[in-house]
Structure formats: C-alpha cells, structure tokens
Design a protein around this motif. Structure first.
Motif, mmCIF file in Angstrom:
data_model
loop_
_atom_site.group_PDB
_atom_site.id
_atom_site.type_symbol
_atom_site.label_atom_id
_atom_site.label_comp_id
_atom_site.label_asym_id
_atom_site.label_seq_id
_atom_site.Cartn_x
_atom_site.Cartn_y
_atom_site.Cartn_z
ATOM 1 N N ASN A 100 -47.525 -11.907 -119.208
ATOM 2 C CA ASN A 100 -47.592 -11.939 -120.415
ATOM 3 C C ASN A 100 -46.184 -12.343 -121.075
ATOM 4 N N LEU A 101 -45.174 -12.233 -120.542
ATOM 5 C CA LEU A 101 -43.866 -12.661 -121.031
ATOM 6 C C LEU A 101 -43.793 -14.114 -120.610
ATOM 7 N N GLY A 102 -44.245 -14.482 -119.373
ATOM 8 C CA GLY A 102 -44.225 -15.611 -118.907
ATOM 9 C C GLY A 102 -44.957 -16.822 -119.748
ATOM 10 N N LEU A 103 -46.070 -16.172 -120.409
ATOM 11 C CA LEU A 103 -47.088 -16.975 -121.115
ATOM 12 C C LEU A 103 -46.484 -17.310 -122.522
ATOM 13 N N VAL A 104 -45.604 -16.281 -122.857
ATOM 14 C CA VAL A 104 -44.833 -16.586 -124.330
ATOM 15 C C VAL A 104 -43.817 -17.565 -123.973
ATOM 16 N N TYR A 105 -43.056 -17.523 -122.805
ATOM 17 C CA TYR A 105 -41.813 -18.669 -122.481
ATOM 18 C C TYR A 105 -42.721 -19.760 -122.250
ATOM 19 N N THR A 106 -43.768 -20.170 -121.723
ATOM 20 C CA THR A 106 -44.861 -21.214 -121.561
ATOM 21 C C THR A 106 -45.051 -21.794 -123.024
ATOM 22 N N ASP A 107 -45.362 -20.848 -123.803
ATOM 23 C CA ASP A 107 -45.828 -21.469 -125.255
ATOM 24 C C ASP A 107 -44.537 -22.084 -125.831
ATOM 25 N N ILE A 115 -41.352 -19.573 -115.010
ATOM 26 C CA ILE A 115 -41.547 -19.359 -113.552
ATOM 27 C C ILE A 115 -40.824 -17.979 -112.910
ATOM 28 N N GLU A 116 -39.772 -17.612 -113.569
ATOM 29 C CA GLU A 116 -39.075 -16.416 -113.096
ATOM 30 C C GLU A 116 -40.148 -15.064 -113.426
ATOM 31 N N MET A 117 -40.894 -15.242 -114.619
ATOM 32 C CA MET A 117 -41.574 -14.281 -114.784
ATOM 33 C C MET A 117 -42.885 -14.279 -113.958
ATOM 34 N N PHE A 118 -43.791 -15.182 -113.885
ATOM 35 C CA PHE A 118 -44.555 -15.429 -112.845
ATOM 36 C C PHE A 118 -44.468 -15.121 -111.412
ATOM 37 N N GLN A 119 -43.279 -15.691 -111.097
ATOM 38 C CA GLN A 119 -42.870 -15.007 -109.619
ATOM 39 C C GLN A 119 -42.769 -13.311 -109.473
ATOM 40 N N ALA A 120 -42.004 -12.811 -110.520
ATOM 41 C CA ALA A 120 -41.690 -11.501 -110.661
ATOM 42 C C ALA A 120 -43.411 -10.736 -110.694
ATOM 43 N N LEU A 135 -48.292 -19.972 -112.771
ATOM 44 C CA LEU A 135 -47.173 -20.446 -112.076
ATOM 45 C C LEU A 135 -47.315 -21.870 -111.789
ATOM 46 N N GLY A 136 -48.600 -22.234 -111.164
ATOM 47 C CA GLY A 136 -48.739 -23.798 -110.958
ATOM 48 C C GLY A 136 -48.577 -24.497 -112.367
ATOM 49 N N TYR A 137 -49.069 -23.885 -113.476
ATOM 50 C CA TYR A 137 -48.895 -24.866 -114.569
ATOM 51 C C TYR A 137 -47.315 -25.074 -115.268
ATOM 52 N N ALA A 138 -46.581 -23.849 -114.946
ATOM 53 C CA ALA A 138 -45.385 -23.905 -115.201
ATOM 54 C C ALA A 138 -44.509 -24.883 -114.333
ATOM 55 N N TYR A 139 -44.908 -24.817 -113.096
ATOM 56 C CA TYR A 139 -44.205 -25.826 -112.210
ATOM 57 C C TYR A 139 -44.820 -27.434 -112.536
ATOM 58 N N ASN A 140 -45.939 -27.358 -112.919
ATOM 59 C CA ASN A 140 -46.341 -28.693 -113.224
ATOM 60 C C ASN A 140 -45.768 -29.323 -114.658
ATOM 61 N N MET A 141 -45.289 -28.608 -115.203
ATOM 62 C CA MET A 141 -44.660 -28.848 -116.665
ATOM 63 C C MET A 141 -43.185 -29.325 -116.317
ATOM 64 N N THR A 142 -42.864 -28.792 -115.339
ATOM 65 C CA THR A 142 -41.400 -29.155 -114.869
ATOM 66 C C THR A 142 -41.264 -30.333 -113.971
ATOM 67 N N ASP A 143 -42.260 -31.092 -113.577
ATOM 68 C CA ASP A 143 -42.405 -32.175 -112.381
ATOM 69 C C ASP A 143 -42.046 -31.518 -111.030
#
Length: 280
Positions: A100-107, A115-120, A135-143
C-alpha cells in the motif's frame, strides 16, 4: 450515536478521543449535498473512528494500515504515507503495508520508491499476483519494459485468472505499437471477464492497426455501447468503416464526431481530418 459508543466514551479518559467523538457527531449529523460529498464524509468518519481506536491501542499495525488506506482514498498522501510507515515500524513483516505504501508512491509518480516497496512486499509474499502486477506497472512507467513484462507474466503465472495483469500487459504492448501481442492479451482477459469501454476501444485500435477492420468496428461499437461519452471513439469508428469500404456508415459517425468535438481543443487535428473525409 449508539449505546456501544456511549459506553466506550465513558470509559475513555483521553480528552483527544472524546474530542474526536464530538467531531464525528458534528461533522456527520446532517445529510451531505451529493453522493461524492457523502462518500468523502463517510471516509472521514471512518478515519476518525480508527484514530479513536489508535488512542487506545497505538501499537496496532493493522489499524495504521486501514487508516492509511482511507487517507489514500481521500487523496491525503502525506498522511497515508505516515500511516503505512507506522504500520511497518510496528510490524516489518507486514507485506500489505509495503504494498500500500508502494501504491501511494505510484499515485505520486515516485516510481523508484514504489518499486522498492513492491519488491519488499514480494519478498514476504512471493506468490501474490497483485504485488507482481503493481511492480510491473511501476517498471513500465519507468520504461523498464522487459522487467515489466517479467512482473506481469509472474502475476499471471501466480494466478492465471488475475485479469488486471492481462490488461496491463496488453496496454504495455499497445503503447509500444506491438499490436499482435496487445490483441493476444486483451483477448485472453476478455475470456476471463467482460471489459469496460476503454478495453474495447484499445483492442479496437489494435485490430484497426493490424487491418482487422470488421473486428475493430465491432470492438469500437461495443465500447460505445458501454460508454458513449468518448468522443474520439466516434472518429476511430468512422475511420474503421472507411477502411472497411462502408462510406455511408463512415459519414454517419463523422457527423456525430464533428457535432461532439467542435468545442474540444485536444481533438482539433482529428476534427480537421474528419471535415476533409466528410467532403471527399
């Protein structure tokens, strides 16, 4: 206020908890003017209740997690981050707090932190398809496309019915003009559950770009049956009918598009092209 809350308050000595209870009564005693405001007030009420609980049990990691979810839904990112970090400080094995912390960072478009939070989260729960999907979405958004593909594929491997991973994977291919791959995953997703209008518009574009014009037409029309407010879809449908050799239907949808798009600056180029198509 129900009897349980009265009993609860009489046994609580902390002034802050009593004050919060009074705020609940004052803020939510009247009927809100519209559904959106109603939902916001209900979320604020739930946040206040959780804070009342934290006053009695400040070491409850789950309470911080639930409070963070509410703050995120309210758009209060800083408070959401603080709540999720508090949950992790109390329980550093709480995979959902990291997610959920990763989702806020994504927002906030802080994708490296996300990415670090999803990996954790995945280190603690390596078979969770939602964590792989995020995690896939965050990777995709960073190319980081290859890593995104691996994450999405891992989500599907963990749960072959996890439809969001199919859609996100299809979108990733579509955005890179890899239309056949996009079609493959859109179709797989639609076999699992019916999609929304955007799904049909997207797969329609992929069909159109691969010269499957009849299928493109069917997809665009299905999308419009679900949401007829997408003005650009009328333009795409007209284009598909033109390419399929049906000028009558092309003109019908051009008329609708020109009528709806005349005051939309972001469609100025499409309007100019539609006018030329209509006059030919």
């Amino acid at each position: 206020m129900n009897k349980y809350v009265f009993i609860f308050l009489f046994h609580v000595r902390h002034f802050t908890v009593i004050l919060i209870a009074l705020l609940v009564s004052g803020l939510f005693g009247c009927t809100p003017p519209d559904p959106e405001q109603q939902q916001k007030l209900e979320l604020q009420r739930d946040a206040l209740k959780l804070r009342m609980g934290q006053a009695l049990n400040p070491t409850d990691a789950e309470g911080h997690l639930e409070l963070g979810k509410i703050y995120r839904e309210l758009g209060e990112s800083e408070k959401a981050i603080e709540s999720f970090q508090n949950a992790i400080a109390l329980d550093d094995k709480h995979e959902h707090a990291y997610n959920n912390l990763g989702l806020v960072y994504t927002d906030l478009r802080l994708f490296i932190l996300a990415i670090e939070m999803f990996q954790a989260a995945l280190e603690l729960s390596p078979e969770n398809p939602a964590f792989y999907n995020n995690l896939g979405y965050a990777y995709n958004m960073t190319d980081r496309f290859e890593e995104a593909l691996t994450a999405y594929s891992s989500a599907i491997e963990a749960d072959p019915t996890f439809v969001d991973a199919y859609y996100n994977l299809a979108d990733a291919y579509l955005n890179r003009d890899m239309y056949q791959d996009a079609i493959k995953y859109y179709e797989s997703a639609l076999e699992i559950e019916a999609g929304d209008a955007d799904v049909y518009f997207n797969i329609g574009l992929a069909y159109e770009e691969t010269e499957q014009f009849l299928r493109a037409i069917q997809s665009y029309e299905k999308g419009l049956s679900l949401d007829d407010s997408d003005v650009e879809a009328y333009y795409r449908l007209a284009q598909a009918y033109k390419k399929n050799g049906d000028p009558l239907m092309m003109r019908r949808y051009l008329e609708t598009f020109l009528e709806r798009a005349k005051d939309l600056p972001h469609l100025e180029e499409e309007v100019h092209e539609a006018e030329q198509m209509f006059d030919r």
